[in-house]
Design a protein around this motif. Structure first.
Motif, PDB file in Angstrom:
ATOM      1  N   ASP A  18      -4.121  17.062  -3.243  1.00 17.02           N
ATOM      2  CA  ASP A  18      -5.361  17.230  -2.478  1.00 17.02           C
ATOM      3  C   ASP A  18      -5.948  15.875  -2.061  1.00 17.02           C
ATOM      4  OD1 ASP A  18      -7.624  18.239  -1.337  1.00 17.02           O
ATOM      5  OD2 ASP A  18      -8.617  18.756  -3.224  1.00 17.02           O
ATOM      6  N   TYR A  19      -5.320  15.238  -1.096  1.00 19.56           N
ATOM      7  CA  TYR A  19      -5.892  14.006  -0.504  1.00 19.56           C
ATOM      8  C   TYR A  19      -5.280  13.847   0.875  1.00 19.56           C
ATOM      9  CZ  TYR A  19      -1.777  10.939  -1.348  1.00 19.56           C
ATOM     10  OH  TYR A  19      -0.543  10.357  -1.334  1.00 19.56           O
ATOM     11  N   ALA A  20      -5.692  12.792   1.589  1.00 26.86           N
ATOM     12  CA  ALA A  20      -5.327  12.638   3.004  1.00 26.86           C
ATOM     13  C   ALA A  20      -3.850  12.928   3.271  1.00 26.86           C
ATOM     14  CB  ALA A  20      -5.677  11.225   3.472  1.00 26.86           C
ATOM     15  N   ALA A  21      -2.963  12.308   2.493  1.00 22.12           N
ATOM     16  CA  ALA A  21      -1.532  12.458   2.785  1.00 22.12           C
ATOM     17  C   ALA A  21      -1.083  13.913   2.656  1.00 22.12           C
ATOM     18  CB  ALA A  21      -0.713  11.557   1.859  1.00 22.12           C
ATOM     19  N   GLY A  22      -1.529  14.571   1.585  1.00 22.14           N
ATOM     20  CA  GLY A  22      -1.125  15.953   1.348  1.00 22.14           C
ATOM     21  C   GLY A  22      -1.548  16.855   2.498  1.00 22.14           C
ATOM     22  N   PHE A  44       5.088  16.303  -2.986  1.00 23.69           N
ATOM     23  CA  PHE A  44       4.766  15.647  -4.252  1.00 23.69           C
ATOM     24  C   PHE A  44       5.622  14.397  -4.352  1.00 23.69           C
ATOM     25  CE2 PHE A  44       3.568  20.063  -5.387  1.00 23.69           C
ATOM     26  CZ  PHE A  44       2.239  19.812  -5.652  1.00 23.69           C
ATOM     27  N   ALA A  45       5.135  13.406  -5.047  1.00 22.84           N
ATOM     28  CA  ALA A  45       5.890  12.168  -5.216  1.00 22.84           C
ATOM     29  C   ALA A  45       5.616  11.615  -6.604  1.00 22.84           C
ATOM     30  CB  ALA A  45       5.480  11.154  -4.146  1.00 22.84           C
ATOM     31  N   GLY A  46       6.519  10.746  -7.061  1.00 22.69           N
ATOM     32  CA  GLY A  46       6.340  10.107  -8.360  1.00 22.69           C
ATOM     33  C   GLY A  46       6.527  11.093  -9.504  1.00 22.69           C
ATOM     34  N   GLU A  63      14.124   4.914  -0.846  1.00 30.09           N
ATOM     35  CA  GLU A  63      13.429   4.760   0.435  1.00 30.09           C
ATOM     36  C   GLU A  63      12.191   3.866   0.299  1.00 30.09           C
ATOM     37  OE1 GLU A  63      13.767   7.471  -1.268  1.00 30.09           O
ATOM     38  OE2 GLU A  63      11.772   8.240  -1.718  1.00 30.09           O
ATOM     39  N   PHE A  64      11.536   3.915  -0.852  1.00 33.74           N
ATOM     40  CA  PHE A  64      10.372   3.036  -1.059  1.00 33.74           C
ATOM     41  C   PHE A  64      10.837   1.577  -1.011  1.00 33.74           C
ATOM     42  CE2 PHE A  64       9.522   6.888  -3.698  1.00 33.74           C
ATOM     43  CZ  PHE A  64       8.493   7.396  -2.940  1.00 33.74           C
ATOM     44  N   GLY A  65      11.951   1.331  -1.689  1.00 35.62           N
ATOM     45  CA  GLY A  65      12.516  -0.020  -1.714  1.00 35.62           C
ATOM     46  C   GLY A  65      12.924  -0.475  -0.320  1.00 35.62           C
ATOM     47  N   ILE A  86       0.824  -1.220   0.000  1.00 35.16           N
ATOM     48  CA  ILE A  86       0.000   0.000   0.000  1.00 35.16           C
ATOM     49  C   ILE A  86       0.858   1.270   0.000  1.00 35.16           C
ATOM     50  CG2 ILE A  86      -1.931   1.269   0.957  1.00 35.16           C
ATOM     51  CD1 ILE A  86      -3.109  -1.176   2.026  1.00 35.16           C
ATOM     52  N   VAL A  87       0.742   2.004  -1.067  1.00 32.97           N
ATOM     53  CA  VAL A  87       1.515   3.246  -1.224  1.00 32.97           C
ATOM     54  C   VAL A  87       0.716   4.474  -0.806  1.00 32.97           C
ATOM     55  CG1 VAL A  87       2.468   4.805  -2.981  1.00 32.97           C
ATOM     56  CG2 VAL A  87       3.141   2.405  -2.957  1.00 32.97           C
ATOM     57  N   SER A  88      -0.568   4.511  -1.183  1.00 33.54           N
ATOM     58  CA  SER A  88      -1.346   5.734  -0.990  1.00 33.54           C
ATOM     59  C   SER A  88      -2.122   5.746   0.335  1.00 33.54           C
ATOM     60  CB  SER A  88      -2.330   5.876  -2.157  1.00 33.54           C
ATOM     61  OG  SER A  88      -3.388   6.740  -1.802  1.00 33.54           O
ATOM     62  N   SER A  89      -2.094   6.881   1.006  1.00 32.38           N
ATOM     63  CA  SER A  89      -2.860   7.057   2.245  1.00 32.38           C
ATOM     64  C   SER A  89      -4.353   6.864   2.004  1.00 32.38           C
ATOM     65  CB  SER A  89      -2.639   8.464   2.810  1.00 32.38           C
ATOM     66  OG  SER A  89      -1.420   8.540   3.502  1.00 32.38           O
ATOM     67  N   ALA A  90      -4.813   7.259   0.809  1.00 35.45           N
ATOM     68  CA  ALA A  90      -6.235   7.126   0.504  1.00 35.45           C
ATOM     69  C   ALA A  90      -6.614   5.647   0.374  1.00 35.45           C
ATOM     70  CB  ALA A  90      -6.573   7.877  -0.782  1.00 35.45           C
ATOM     71  N   GLY A 112      10.656  14.685   1.759  1.00 30.03           N
ATOM     72  CA  GLY A 112      11.790  14.351   0.907  1.00 30.03           C
ATOM     73  C   GLY A 112      11.522  13.552  -0.355  1.00 30.03           C
ATOM     74  N   TRP A 113      10.307  13.057  -0.548  1.00 28.45           N
ATOM     75  CA  TRP A 113      10.003  12.313  -1.786  1.00 28.45           C
ATOM     76  C   TRP A 113      10.037  13.226  -3.009  1.00 28.45           C
ATOM     77  CZ3 TRP A 113       6.529  12.029   2.429  1.00 28.45           C
ATOM     78  CH2 TRP A 113       6.719  10.919   3.237  1.00 28.45           C
ATOM     79  N   LEU A 114      10.092  14.517  -2.753  1.00 25.51           N
ATOM     80  CA  LEU A 114      10.199  15.461  -3.871  1.00 25.51           C
ATOM     81  C   LEU A 114      11.448  15.139  -4.697  1.00 25.51           C
ATOM     82  CD1 LEU A 114       8.920  18.039  -5.051  1.00 25.51           C
ATOM     83  CD2 LEU A 114      10.444  19.371  -3.591  1.00 25.51           C
ATOM     84  N   ASN A 158       4.351   1.670   2.894  1.00 25.33           N
ATOM     85  CA  ASN A 158       4.556   3.079   2.500  1.00 25.33           C
ATOM     86  C   ASN A 158       3.493   4.008   3.086  1.00 25.33           C
ATOM     87  OD1 ASN A 158       6.190   5.086   0.847  1.00 25.33           O
ATOM     88  ND2 ASN A 158       4.111   5.548   0.237  1.00 25.33           N
ATOM     89  N   ALA A 159       2.246   3.848   2.696  1.00 29.10           N
ATOM     90  CA  ALA A 159       1.201   4.840   3.010  1.00 29.10           C
ATOM     91  C   ALA A 159       1.310   5.398   4.434  1.00 29.10           C
ATOM     92  CB  ALA A 159      -0.163   4.207   2.808  1.00 29.10           C
ATOM     93  N   GLY A 160       1.382   6.735   4.531  1.00 31.36           N
ATOM     94  CA  GLY A 160       1.646   7.362   5.826  1.00 31.36           C
ATOM     95  C   GLY A 160       0.418   7.827   6.594  1.00 31.36           C
ATOM     96  N   ASN A 161      -0.774   7.533   6.093  1.00 28.36           N
ATOM     97  CA  ASN A 161      -2.029   8.001   6.722  1.00 28.36           C
ATOM     98  C   ASN A 161      -1.950   8.001   8.258  1.00 28.36           C
ATOM     99  OD1 ASN A 161      -4.704   8.392   7.518  1.00 28.36           O
ATOM    100  ND2 ASN A 161      -5.498   7.442   5.653  1.00 28.36           N
ATOM    101  N   SER A 182       6.839   1.862   7.479  1.00 35.07           N
ATOM    102  CA  SER A 182       7.322   2.966   6.642  1.00 35.07           C
ATOM    103  C   SER A 182       7.475   4.273   7.419  1.00 35.07           C
ATOM    104  CB  SER A 182       6.384   3.157   5.456  1.00 35.07           C
ATOM    105  OG  SER A 182       5.028   3.196   5.885  1.00 35.07           O
ATOM    106  N   PHE A 183       6.356   4.924   7.733  1.00 39.62           N
ATOM    107  CA  PHE A 183       6.373   6.245   8.393  1.00 39.62           C
ATOM    108  C   PHE A 183       4.926   6.664   8.577  1.00 39.62           C
ATOM    109  CE2 PHE A 183       6.405   6.665   3.822  1.00 39.62           C
ATOM    110  CZ  PHE A 183       5.309   7.467   3.585  1.00 39.62           C
ATOM    111  N   SER A 184       4.705   7.667   9.410  1.00 42.52           N
ATOM    112  CA  SER A 184       3.409   8.343   9.379  1.00 42.52           C
ATOM    113  C   SER A 184       3.659   9.688   8.706  1.00 42.52           C
ATOM    114  CB  SER A 184       2.828   8.540  10.779  1.00 42.52           C
ATOM    115  OG  SER A 184       3.514   9.590  11.435  1.00 42.52           O
TER     116      SER A 184
HETATM  117  C1  PHB Z   1       0.820   8.464   0.901  1.00 41.49           C
HETATM  118  O1  PHB Z   1      -0.207   8.548   0.215  1.00 41.49           O
HETATM  119  O2  PHB Z   1       0.782   8.200   2.101  1.00 41.49           O
HETATM  120  C2  PHB Z   1       2.136   8.687   0.249  1.00 41.49           C
HETATM  121  C3  PHB Z   1       2.289   8.477  -1.112  1.00 41.49           C
HETATM  122  C4  PHB Z   1       3.541   8.680  -1.694  1.00 41.49           C
HETATM  123  C5  PHB Z   1       4.599   9.103  -0.914  1.00 41.49           C
HETATM  124  C6  PHB Z   1       4.448   9.302   0.436  1.00 41.49           C
HETATM  125  C7  PHB Z   1       3.206   9.113   1.032  1.00 41.49           C
HETATM  126  O3  PHB Z   1       5.787   9.290  -1.479  1.00 41.49           O
END
Ligand code: PHB
Length: 392
Positions: A171-175, A226-228, A303-305, A99-103, A253-255, A123-126, A142-144
């Motif tokens: 514009d979603y939970a993580a942001g 921002f990421a990706g 870091e994702f890896g 799971i990558v996305s908080s949503a 730092g994912w920027l 991954n997902a930091g929600n 991963s992290f919060s």
């Molecule tokens: C997240 O949605 O929690 C998320 C997604 C990508 C990231 C970091 C957090 O690089």
């Protein structure tokens, strides 16, 4: 299927036929990642590192082979939920990792909790999932979102004397969670937020209108998440728009992730970030990870890896403790008992929240040979989230 098989074996034995010893039941691990959508690159990277981790730490524990079953969240909450259900109901996995996305994490939380399926979020930091909506079944390696951003508010005021900031994030939970964590400490330290913008999650066609707003607000610093693909685009457009030399850029730092910093190149130079891992960490476990990843994939690990690699190790170590049993209560207890030295340092799961306790690295991006790389400026040791409403 397995019950039928056992009956057949039983019947055969009753007929005094000698059969070779059967291997113990497999441990089935559902790998729930975005293989498509805005975070597809992150998902692929994590899949590669997860497999490297199982190859390194064990594909079998106490005679039980570990089987991986992959499922694509498409980086979308409804797909994530339906794939989680498929893994649990149809594939009958013993646990889920990814799971990558908080949503997506928010969307699957109630289902894994209700079905008592251990979920290792890689991954997902929600914040909610190790806060107000924590669950004994949800563990995070991963992290919060606030864990990554919380210290940067104070750090930028104290170390760079920035007094005003423009915030910008998907514009979603993580942001929103990341910007709120930053805002709290930035304003507490005397900083002021002078503007903010939240473009929709996904590929933004043109950051131009947002960059114009930043220019007009003229803050001391722009702080973003921002990421990706969108991170690469944002960094390049910030430079092309002429903001790079005028308004310092900082963020989660994912920027400038190791996964794509090379694509950003000189446009990333000078960006400030905070993250739970940077390739420059000088630890034997990190050198080993980087070397093994490079040998296999021809590029350095990110870091994702690392989060996926550490998750594979946590699963293997926990299964060693349970003797290969996937009985939920035993497994959950075992997750708390594991402490490991990974590429990012010591990794422990906080029994109060099930979130990881780890170092956070503050860095800037510098020229390194013919490329650019994160250079560590500060380390915030053993960052442990407050319970945030979690009553584990
Ligand atoms: C997240 O949605 O929690 C998320 C997604 C990508 C990231 C970091 C957090 O690089």
């Amino acid at each position: 299927m397995r019950a039928l098989f056992r009956c057949a074996v039983g019947a055969a034995l009753a007929g005094a036929v000698t059969l070779p010893l059967q291997a113990a039941d497999p441990v089935k691990v559902g790998v729930l990642l975005p293989y498509t959508g805005v975070f597809a690159g992150l998902g692929k990277d994590m899949d590669q590192a997860l497999n490297l981790g199982f190859d390194r730490f064990g594909r079998e524990v106490a005679g039980h082979p570990i089987e991986l079953v992959t499922a694509d969240t498409e980086s979308k909450p409804p797909s994530g939920l339906s794939q989680a259900k498929k893994l649990i109901l149809q594939d009958k996995v013993d646990m889920i990792v990814g799971i990558v996305s908080s949503a997506v994490a928010g969307a699957v939380r109630n289902y894994v909790h209700g079905s008592k399926t251990p979920l290792i979020i890689a991954n997902a930091g929600n914040d909610d999932l190790t806060g107000a909506k924590c669950s004994p079944y949800v563990v995070r390696t991963s992290f919060s979102n606030s864990q990554i951003n919380r210290d940067m508010g104070t750090w930028l005021v104290e170390n760079r004397s920035f007094k005003s900031a423009f915030l910008m994030a998907f514009d979603y939970a993580a942001g929103h969670q990341m910007m709120e964590a930053f805002r709290a400490t930035f304003t507490a330290a005397g900083g002021k937020v002078v503007g903010e913008a939240y473009p929709p999650l996904g590929e933004t066609k043109d950051f131009g209108p947002y960059l114009a707003k930043i220019k007009a607000a003229a803050p001391d610093v722009t702080y973003v998440f921002f990421a990706g693909g969108p991170a690469i685009k944002f960094v390049k457009e910030y430079d092309a728009f002429g903001l790079k030399g005028a308004i310092p850029l900082a963020g989660a730092g994912w920027l400038t992730s190791a996964l794509y910093i090379q694509k950003e190149g000189a446009a990333a130079e000078g960006i400030l970030g905070a993250l739970n891992y940077v390739p420059a960490i000088d630890l034997p476990a990190n050198h080993e990870f980087q070397q093994a990843f490079k040998e296999r994939h021809g590029r350095g690990g990110s870091e994702f890896g690392v989060q996926a690699y550490d998750s594979a190790r946590l699963i293997v170590e926990a299964l060693k403790i349970t003797g290969g049993s996937t009985a939920t209560e035993k497994l959950l207890k075992a997750f708390h008992a594991v402490s490991l030295e990974g590429p990012r340092g010591t990794l422990r799961i906080d029994p109060r929240t099930n979130n990881v306790i780890q170092n956070i690295y503050v860095f800037d991006v510098r020229k390194a040979g013919d490329t650019v790389a994160a250079h560590v400026l500060d380390v915030v040791k053993d960052v442990q989230d407050p319970p945030n409403g979690c009553g584990l």
